[in-house]
Design a protein around this motif. Structure first.
Motif, PDB file in Angstrom:
ATOM      1  N   ALA A   1      14.230  -6.399 -10.264  1.00  0.00           N
ATOM      2  CA  ALA A   1      13.119  -5.402  -9.987  1.00  0.00           C
ATOM      3  C   ALA A   1      13.187  -4.459 -11.152  1.00  0.00           C
ATOM      4  CB  ALA A   1      13.602  -4.519  -8.845  1.00  0.00           C
TER       5      ALA A   1
ATOM      6  N   GLN B   1      -0.545   4.200  -8.467  1.00  0.00           N
ATOM      7  CA  GLN B   1      -1.315   3.195  -7.912  1.00  0.00           C
ATOM      8  C   GLN B   1      -2.636   3.077  -7.109  1.00  0.00           C
ATOM      9  OE1 GLN B   1       1.180   0.470  -7.381  1.00  0.00           O
ATOM     10  NE2 GLN B   1      -0.619  -0.807  -6.235  1.00  0.00           N
TER      11      GLN B   1
ATOM     12  N   GLU C   1       3.359  -4.976  -4.635  1.00  0.00           N
ATOM     13  CA  GLU C   1       3.133  -5.006  -2.999  1.00  0.00           C
ATOM     14  C   GLU C   1       4.112  -4.010  -2.198  1.00  0.00           C
ATOM     15  OE1 GLU C   1       3.836  -8.718  -1.102  1.00  0.00           O
ATOM     16  OE2 GLU C   1       4.989  -9.368  -2.587  1.00  0.00           O
ATOM     17  N   HIS C   2       5.303  -3.851  -3.086  1.00  0.00           N
ATOM     18  CA  HIS C   2       6.221  -2.950  -2.168  1.00  0.00           C
ATOM     19  C   HIS C   2       6.268  -1.773  -2.904  1.00  0.00           C
ATOM     20  CE1 HIS C   2       7.727  -6.514  -0.210  1.00  0.00           C
ATOM     21  NE2 HIS C   2       7.718  -7.271  -1.321  1.00  0.00           N
ATOM     22  N   TRP C   3       5.130  -1.091  -3.188  1.00  0.00           N
ATOM     23  CA  TRP C   3       5.338   0.033  -4.049  1.00  0.00           C
ATOM     24  C   TRP C   3       5.463   1.389  -3.211  1.00  0.00           C
ATOM     25  CZ3 TRP C   3       2.156   4.160  -2.616  1.00  0.00           C
ATOM     26  CH2 TRP C   3       1.058   4.117  -1.892  1.00  0.00           C
TER      27      TRP C   3
ATOM     28  N   LEU D   1       7.673   1.157  -0.887  1.00  0.00           N
ATOM     29  CA  LEU D   1       9.478   1.083  -1.028  1.00  0.00           C
ATOM     30  C   LEU D   1       9.817   1.643  -2.381  1.00  0.00           C
ATOM     31  CD1 LEU D   1      10.204  -2.246   0.992  1.00  0.00           C
ATOM     32  CD2 LEU D   1      10.156   0.199   2.074  1.00  0.00           C
ATOM     33  N   VAL D   2       9.438   1.100  -3.195  1.00  0.00           N
ATOM     34  CA  VAL D   2       9.736   1.802  -4.571  1.00  0.00           C
ATOM     35  C   VAL D   2       9.566   3.472  -4.754  1.00  0.00           C
ATOM     36  CG1 VAL D   2       9.114   1.917  -7.110  1.00  0.00           C
ATOM     37  CG2 VAL D   2       9.132  -0.390  -6.064  1.00  0.00           C
TER      38      VAL D   2
ATOM     39  N   THR E   1      12.279   4.799  -2.736  1.00  0.00           N
ATOM     40  CA  THR E   1      13.648   4.551  -3.496  1.00  0.00           C
ATOM     41  C   THR E   1      13.826   5.747  -4.525  1.00  0.00           C
ATOM     42  OG1 THR E   1      13.749   2.123  -3.147  1.00  0.00           O
ATOM     43  CG2 THR E   1      14.878   3.164  -4.973  1.00  0.00           C
TER      44      THR E   1
ATOM     45  N   LEU F   1      15.485  -1.521  -0.777  1.00  0.00           N
ATOM     46  CA  LEU F   1      14.684  -2.831  -1.113  1.00  0.00           C
ATOM     47  C   LEU F   1      15.490  -4.066  -0.921  1.00  0.00           C
ATOM     48  CD1 LEU F   1      13.760  -1.586  -4.752  1.00  0.00           C
ATOM     49  CD2 LEU F   1      12.377  -1.385  -2.851  1.00  0.00           C
TER      50      LEU F   1
ATOM     51  N   THR G   1      13.502  -7.185   0.053  1.00  0.00           N
ATOM     52  CA  THR G   1      12.248  -7.162  -0.548  1.00  0.00           C
ATOM     53  C   THR G   1      12.183  -7.737  -2.060  1.00  0.00           C
ATOM     54  OG1 THR G   1      12.343  -5.117  -1.058  1.00  0.00           O
ATOM     55  CG2 THR G   1      10.977  -5.821   1.303  1.00  0.00           C
ATOM     56  N   LEU G   2      12.515  -6.674  -2.911  1.00  0.00           N
ATOM     57  CA  LEU G   2      12.467  -6.775  -4.279  1.00  0.00           C
ATOM     58  C   LEU G   2      14.000  -7.168  -4.466  1.00  0.00           C
ATOM     59  CD1 LEU G   2      10.486  -4.036  -5.937  1.00  0.00           C
ATOM     60  CD2 LEU G   2       9.792  -6.150  -5.509  1.00  0.00           C
TER      61      LEU G   2
END
Length: 454
Positions: A305, A374, A383-385, A387-388, A391, A449, A452-453
């Protein structure tokens, strides 16, 4: 002041134009001159003017200038200065040099200076002067005023008078000159003094505590007494102000991550500059190596990541900033006596919700920034922005909370083990929070994450 200098004596035959005028202007002028020119100008000053010059705490290189004079002139100058200032100048010199300069002095001034030099640095004893007005508690107003007229030139201040027991010589009362002159000539001075014990300090009292006492009681001077109540000397408000300025300078240097410097910036030599700064920089550099170790530990996560690396500077700076804020507040509070060592738990209970709230504020800002970039297409976090963003938000909460707690507790810890709380410098706190912040950040990333990542 010990009047060993004749009023018309001079160090040189051709007085400089600076021999008259405000002493502050002369001090500033000499401070700006190179060593050789300053010494040459000093040699042209009349004796009384030279004494006045050296009695100014703002004079730089006082020790070196004193040594530039012929031995008889240096001895006469020391004898003419106020005792506390003469002791301050002698402290700048080595013990052997002190002994050489004190040896020709008459026993009384030499003994007084030796006693002042014996007290620890930054104590009330090192700040005090032995030139004060003391009177038997049985004297009348007329007798007291006659005594003041007789000794006024040899005393640093006459605005506070000290009444002593005729038998034991212990301090009984303190009376101000204003209150004294309100009485009738035949009145007993003791009857005019306020009926309360005088405010005193011991010779070992730290200068910071002395300064607090002056602020609390609005004092112009405070007597320094021994265990039997005998007055050893007095600390005047001007000496306290000078001590506060010196302490503030030392704390500022330490808080900036370097050793304290007692010289003007432009007069610090290259070697001394390196010595004062290199030590702390090396310690901080070695400490920052732990940051690289922390990142190596999470190397696999970084490879999976890469987007997480974009926020490392943000995370580290936020934690360091919150820690530095807390440290600054607590160092100041400890210095002013607003909190005591035993109040650490109360401070922790205040910083806990404060750190959480501050972290939440920054977390919301960080998540909002990611979402905005974004949605506007400025940067694609994948695609998992969401969750980023989560975090980063949770990481900021944890890191700012840790920074606030660590920054507020570190001054207490240092004071508890006997170090100056100001040693908890902003760079030191930032380094501590940087290393821990990375661990918190990547631990949150692993939890959020995973699957996912990561």
């Amino acid at each position: 002041m010990y009047d060993l200098l004749p009023p018309t004596a001079a160090f040189g035959a051709a007085p400089h134009p600076c021999a008259t005028g405000h002493i502050a202007d002369l001090v500033e002028h000499i401070n700006d001159l190179p060593d050789a020119e300053a010494s040459a100008l000093l040699a042209t000053l009349p004796a009384e003017r030279a004494v006045e010059l050296f009695d100014s705490p703002e004079l730089n290189r006082a020790g070196g200038l004193l040594l530039s004079l012929p031995a008889p002139a240096a001895t006469a100058l020391l004898a003419g200065m106020s005792a506390d200032r003469a002791a301050d100048v002698l402290r700048l010199l080595g013990r052997d040099t002190q002994a050489t300069l004190l040896r020709p002095l008459e026993p009384e001034p030499a003994g007084a200076l030796k006693r002042l030099l014996a007290w620890p640095e930054h104590s009330a004893g090192s700040l005090m002067t032995t030139e004060f007005v003391s009177l038997p508690s049985t004297v009348t107003v007329a007798e007291a005023l006659a005594h003041i007229r007789a000794v006024e030139r040899t005393r640093e201040t006459i605005y506070a008078l000290y009444l002593l027991d005729p038998r034991s010589q212990a301090l009984v009362r303190t009376i101000s000159l204003r209150r004294l002159i309100m009485g009738e000539p035949g009145d007993r001075v003791l009857d005019l003094a306020l009926p309360r014990p005088p405010v005193t300090v011991s010779a070992e009292t730290d200068r910071t505590d002395v300064a607090r006492l002056f602020a609390r009681h609005d004092l112009l001077a405070v007597p320094v007494v021994d265990a039997r109540g005998h007055v050893l000397g007095i600390v005047t408000v001007d000496d306290v102000i000078d001590a506060i300025v010196d302490q503030g300078t030392e704390d500022t240097h330490r808080f900036g991550g370097m050793e304290a410097v007692d010289k003007p910036y432009l007069r610090i030599g290259f070697g001394e500059m390196l010595r004062k700064r290199a030590g702390w920089l090396c310690v901080l550099f070695l400490s920052e190596m732990l940051t690289a170790s922390a990142m190596q530990h999470f190397e696999a996560e970084l490879e999976k990541a890469i987007v997480l690396t974009l926020f490392i500077p943000l995370i580290m700076s936020s934690g360091g900033n919150s820690g530095s804020q807390a440290t600054s507040l607590l160092i100041r509070a400890l210095a002013l006596g607003q909190v005591k060592l035993g109040d650490w738990w109360r401070v922790a209970l205040r910083e806990l919700p404060t750190g959480l709230a501050l972290g939440a504020i920054l977390g919301v800002l960080g998540m909002g920034r990611i979402a905005l970039w974004q949605q506007l297409g400025i940067y694609d976090y994948g695609e998992h922005w969401v969750l980023v963003a989560l975090t980063v938000g949770l990481g900021l909460i944890g890191i700012v909370l840790f920074g606030s707690m660590a920054g507020s507790m570190l001054p207490f810890l240092l004071k508890r083990v006997g170090f100056d709380p100001a040693s908890a410098s902003a760079p030191f706190v930032a380094t501590l929070v940087d290393v821990t912040g990375l661990v918190i950040y990547f631990s949150v990333a692993l939890a959020v994450l995973r699957g996912t990542l990561l």
